[in-house]
Design an enzyme around this catalytic site. Structure first.
Site, PDB file in Angstrom:
ATOM      1  N   HIS A 111       0.733  -1.220  -0.184  1.00 19.85           N
ATOM      2  CA  HIS A 111       0.010  -0.006  -0.048  1.00 19.85           C
ATOM      3  C   HIS A 111       0.935   1.404  -0.140  1.00 19.85           C
ATOM      4  O   HIS A 111       0.735   2.211   0.718  1.00 19.85           O
ATOM      5  CB  HIS A 111      -0.889  -0.065   1.301  1.00 19.85           C
ATOM      6  CG  HIS A 111      -1.784  -1.048   1.121  1.00 19.85           C
ATOM      7  ND1 HIS A 111      -2.584  -1.525   2.145  1.00 19.85           N
ATOM      8  CD2 HIS A 111      -2.516  -2.015   0.045  1.00 19.85           C
ATOM      9  CE1 HIS A 111      -3.180  -2.752   1.914  1.00 19.85           C
ATOM     10  NE2 HIS A 111      -3.192  -2.672   0.568  1.00 19.85           N
TER      11      HIS A 111
HETATM   12  C1  LIG Z   1       0.289  -7.126  -4.946  1.00 20.92           C
HETATM   13  C2  LIG Z   1      -0.625  -6.039  -4.601  1.00 20.92           C
HETATM   14  C3  LIG Z   1      -1.838  -6.466  -4.062  1.00 20.92           C
HETATM   15  C4  LIG Z   1      -2.634  -5.277  -3.347  1.00 20.92           C
HETATM   16  N1  LIG Z   1      -3.760  -5.689  -3.137  1.00 20.92           N
HETATM   17  C5  LIG Z   1      -4.728  -4.735  -2.812  1.00 20.92           C
HETATM   18  C6  LIG Z   1      -5.986  -5.130  -2.597  1.00 20.92           C
HETATM   19  O1  LIG Z   1      -6.438  -6.311  -2.335  1.00 20.92           O
HETATM   20  N2  LIG Z   1      -7.053  -4.042  -2.107  1.00 20.92           N
HETATM   21  C7  LIG Z   1      -6.732  -2.826  -2.225  1.00 20.92           C
HETATM   22  O2  LIG Z   1      -6.940  -1.805  -2.031  1.00 20.92           O
HETATM   23  N3  LIG Z   1      -5.152  -2.381  -2.708  1.00 20.92           N
HETATM   24  C8  LIG Z   1      -4.286  -3.340  -3.019  1.00 20.92           C
HETATM   25  N4  LIG Z   1      -3.136  -3.052  -3.626  1.00 20.92           N
HETATM   26  C9  LIG Z   1      -2.729  -1.849  -3.543  1.00 20.92           C
HETATM   27  C10 LIG Z   1      -3.347  -0.960  -5.045  1.00 20.92           C
HETATM   28  O3  LIG Z   1      -3.643  -1.832  -5.910  1.00 20.92           O
HETATM   29  C11 LIG Z   1      -2.781   0.028  -5.191  1.00 20.92           C
HETATM   30  O4  LIG Z   1      -2.864   0.845  -4.225  1.00 20.92           O
HETATM   31  C12 LIG Z   1      -3.225   0.868  -6.537  1.00 20.92           C
HETATM   32  O5  LIG Z   1      -3.517   0.089  -7.508  1.00 20.92           O
HETATM   33  C13 LIG Z   1      -2.406   2.044  -6.888  1.00 20.92           C
HETATM   34  O6  LIG Z   1      -2.896   2.962  -7.909  1.00 20.92           O
HETATM   35  P1  LIG Z   1      -2.368   3.892  -8.592  1.00 20.92           P
HETATM   36  O7  LIG Z   1      -2.869   4.435  -9.761  1.00 20.92           O
HETATM   37  O8  LIG Z   1      -1.534   4.851  -7.840  1.00 20.92           O
HETATM   38  O9  LIG Z   1      -0.733   3.086  -9.454  1.00 20.92           O
HETATM   39  P2  LIG Z   1      -0.598   1.897 -10.341  1.00 20.92           P
HETATM   40  O10 LIG Z   1      -2.052   1.221 -10.392  1.00 20.92           O
HETATM   41  O11 LIG Z   1       0.257   1.105  -9.744  1.00 20.92           O
HETATM   42  O12 LIG Z   1      -0.481   2.589 -11.706  1.00 20.92           O
HETATM   43  C14 LIG Z   1       0.610   3.299 -12.276  1.00 20.92           C
HETATM   44  C15 LIG Z   1       0.654   2.798 -13.551  1.00 20.92           C
HETATM   45  O13 LIG Z   1       1.794   3.698 -14.026  1.00 20.92           O
HETATM   46  C16 LIG Z   1       2.667   2.869 -15.123  1.00 20.92           C
HETATM   47  N5  LIG Z   1       3.962   3.667 -15.140  1.00 20.92           N
HETATM   48  C17 LIG Z   1       4.824   3.696 -14.087  1.00 20.92           C
HETATM   49  N6  LIG Z   1       5.855   4.508 -14.502  1.00 20.92           N
HETATM   50  C18 LIG Z   1       5.465   4.939 -15.887  1.00 20.92           C
HETATM   51  C19 LIG Z   1       6.179   5.669 -16.887  1.00 20.92           C
HETATM   52  N7  LIG Z   1       7.227   6.252 -16.742  1.00 20.92           N
HETATM   53  N8  LIG Z   1       5.459   5.982 -18.067  1.00 20.92           N
HETATM   54  C20 LIG Z   1       4.398   5.153 -18.330  1.00 20.92           C
HETATM   55  N9  LIG Z   1       3.558   4.696 -17.309  1.00 20.92           N
HETATM   56  C21 LIG Z   1       4.167   4.215 -16.267  1.00 20.92           C
HETATM   57  C22 LIG Z   1       2.706   1.464 -14.396  1.00 20.92           C
HETATM   58  O14 LIG Z   1       3.144   0.623 -15.311  1.00 20.92           O
HETATM   59  C23 LIG Z   1       1.242   1.508 -13.871  1.00 20.92           C
HETATM   60  O15 LIG Z   1       0.492   0.849 -14.822  1.00 20.92           O
HETATM   61  C24 LIG Z   1      -2.221  -4.388  -3.849  1.00 20.92           C
HETATM   62  C25 LIG Z   1      -1.032  -3.844  -4.541  1.00 20.92           C
HETATM   63  C26 LIG Z   1      -0.462  -4.791  -4.944  1.00 20.92           C
HETATM   64  C27 LIG Z   1       0.949  -4.436  -5.634  1.00 20.92           C
END
Ligand SMILES: Cc1cc2nc3c(=O)[nH]c(=O)nc-3n(C[C@H](O)[C@H](O)[C@H](O)COP(=O)(O)OP(=O)(O)OC[C@H]3O[C@@H](n4cnc5c(N)ncnc54)[C@H](O)[C@@H]3O)c2cc1C
Length: 515
Positions: free
Chosen positions: A451
């Site tokens: 998280h």
């Molecule tokens: C294994 C795991 C299990 C989890 N389980 C849960 C759960 O059960 N319930 C829950 O609520 N949360 C869970 N989480 C946490 C939750 O999924 C994350 O907090 C949430 O998805 C984060 O969203 P975000 O948009 O911040 O980032 P992300 O969803 O990580 O998205 C960021 C995106 O940006 C892309 N990116 C990065 N750098 C670049 C770049 N330079 N150029 C272009 N693209 C780029 C990445 O590839 C990615 O697709 C889990 C996370 C993980 C990893």
């Protein structure tokens, strides 16, 4: 090529924002995602599609595979983050779980008055279709994300035993963890339908892909944000080994709590001294970029279990306990849940015999007082940043984890589990009996709850570490927002996906309203 908006990162927040912003056919939106895009559900790889075995997804081929120092005793823990459209929502555990009202009210008290619980509640409702409680004041009935609790009739034996043990300990039964007054043992609310992980690529992007004003490009890595003076005007991006420039009136960085601060720093927005030491010209000195790294430290008591191990795709994430640690004044500051070895919380460093059956009691500290830091180790965008999670700097964090581990042992070693558990593998009786040894065990055996958040935090101008204002605009520059888990001022007392999607929904409204 010039767009109205470029969204960098197609994860939980990025998919939400791109989909919502492209609802207006007059707005052109480009979504750039470093990982592959799978527009056709029929061709979605199994590790992304099948949601019950989270271990295979999290540590599978669509994973950035960062490593982090989490304590002095654990300096290279693998940190999975999703790398495909859907981002981490494409590899995660699908627990769709909101923070408690106090979490968002604290954000408001800290100077973000548009993020109080009553302000964010409509967005939580907007994002979901709750198949159990939909349509009342606290749950949505026509949003993109389907949510369902596993009915007790489908529970596996470890879930039945866990609920019984919680009730025996005196915790209340709680039917709905997304109710503002929730506390106790509950069925997990999950965005899983028939074993399929309903990622934000499926929920948000797939319903928008036909729009001619939305362009989704996978396998494109943003290398840096381009500035004209202090106005963000475009992205330098790498695709198929070539470097391109794309321009936009507004850039929204949604690359996640690891990559968003990295991209800002590579582009000259960050702590000036650190940037200069890396040879990066400073566009704006923003000392908070990469600071305030939040997470939920986690550790599991591990047991050898009786009987056959469950099917590789058995729906094992079914139940959890949310409670307040004795002596803590932070409500609901702990989660405890039974883990099976298909869980992403399986202790990564423990040798597991694939033929045997194990069960764990996993504790996850919900409001850690300590915080970590992210810095650049290279100016090459392909080299991961330094991640220092810095767990357990605060004695109170260790104290609460000790309490939870001892509670987990007490619950697992009572009659509800006696048909399931063979023997405890760790921690030992000696470690459990001594605070000092148990602290030592925690420093060596803890992992992440996945998280990570807070590394570009939102806050008022009076907060020197605030990176974005409450409309998610990056301070000190024009035309640039950050919207993802990194903007949380502190990690909420729940898993982070629902809150990150809510942040995406709110960001889209700010852009639409010109705020
Ligand atoms: C294994 C795991 C299990 C989890 N389980 C849960 C759960 O059960 N319930 C829950 O609520 N949360 C869970 N989480 C946490 C939750 O999924 C994350 O907090 C949430 O998805 C984060 O969203 P975000 O948009 O911040 O980032 P992300 O969803 O990580 O998205 C960021 C995106 O940006 C892309 N990116 C990065 N750098 C670049 C770049 N330079 N150029 C272009 N693209 C780029 C990445 O590839 C990615 O697709 C889990 C996370 C993980 C990893």
């Amino acid at each position: 090529m010039k767009y109205d908006v470029i969204v960098v990162g197609g994860g939980s927040a990025g998919c939400t924002i791109a989909s919502r912003l492209s609802e207006d056919p007059d707005r052109s939106v480009l979504l750039l995602e470093a990982g592959p895009d799978y527009p056709d559900f029929e061709h979605l790889p199994e590790d992304l599609k099948m949601g019950n075995n989270v271990w295979l997804s999290a540590y599978g081929p669509h994973n950035w595979g960062y490593t982090a120092k989490i304590t002095e005793d654990q300096t290279e823990l693998v940190i999975p983050r999703g790398k495909a459209t859907g981002g981490s929502s494409a590899v995660n555990g699908q627990v769709l779980f909101r923070g408690i009202p106090e979490d968002y009210d604290r954000w408001a008290e800290w100077g973000n008055d548009e993020w109080s619980f009553t302000s964010v509640l409509p967005y939580f409702n907007k994002l979901e279709t709750d198949l159990d409680f939909g349509g009342d004041d606290f749950h949505g009935s026509d949003g993109p994300v389907p949510v369902r609790r596993v009915p007790r009739t489908e529970w596996l034996p470890h879930s039945v035993a866990f609920e019984r043990a919680c009730l025996d300990e005196g915790f209340p039964r709680d039917e709905d963890q997304n109710h503002p007054e929730s506390t106790g043992v509950s069925p997990r609310a999950r965005n899983t339908i028939d074993g399929v992980r309903m990622s934000m690529a499926i929920n948000y992007l797939d319903i928008a892909r036909h729009r001619l004003n939305l362009t989704v490009r996978g396998s494109v890595t943003a290398r840096r944000i381009l500035f004209d003076g202090n106005r963000a005007v475009g992205i330098e991006a790498e695709s198929g080994g070539e470097v391109f420039t794309v321009e936009a009136d507004e850039i929204i960085v949604s690359s996640g709590a690891g990559a968003s601060p990295q991209l800002l720093m590579l582009s000259g927005v960050g702590p000036a001294e650190h940037l200069r030491s890396m040879g990066i010209p400073v566009v704006h000195d923003s000392p908070g970029v990469g600071k305030n790294l939040r997470d939920h430290p986690a550790a599991s008591v591990l047991y050898l279990a009786k009987g056959e191990k469950p099917d590789v795709q058995a729906p094992v994430i079914q139940v959890g306990l949310r409670y307040t640690v004795e002596g803590s004044d932070l409500r609901n500051d702990m989660q405890l849940s039974p883990n099976l070895m298909t869980s992403e919380h399986r202790p990564a460093h423990v040798q597991i015999d694939e033929d045997l059956n194990y069960v764990g009691m996993g504790a996850s500290l919900q409001l850690a007082l300590g915080q970590g830091e992210l810095t650049l180790q290279s100016t090459d965008p392909h080299v991961q940043p330094n991640l220092n999670y810095n767990y357990y700097q605060e004695p109170e964090d260790l104290r609460r984890m000790r309490e939870a581990i001892r509670l987990g042992v007490r619950m697992a070693e009572k009659p509800p589990f006696s048909d399931l558990i063979e023997e405890r593998l760790m921690p030992s009786d000696e470690e459990l009996a001594s605070d000092e040894l148990l602290d030592d065990w925690l420093r060596k055996n803890s992992g992440t709850s996945h998280h990570v958040s807070g590394t570009c935090k939102m806050g008022p101008d009076s907060d020197p570490l605030a990176v974005v204002d409450q409309h998610l605009k990056v301070k000190g520059v024009q035309g640039l927002r950050v919207a993802d888990a990194s903007i949380m001022p502190d990690c909420i007392r729940a898993n982070t996906n629902a809150t990150t999607i809510m942040i995406g929904e709110k960001c889209a409204d700010y852009v639409k309203d010109g705020r």
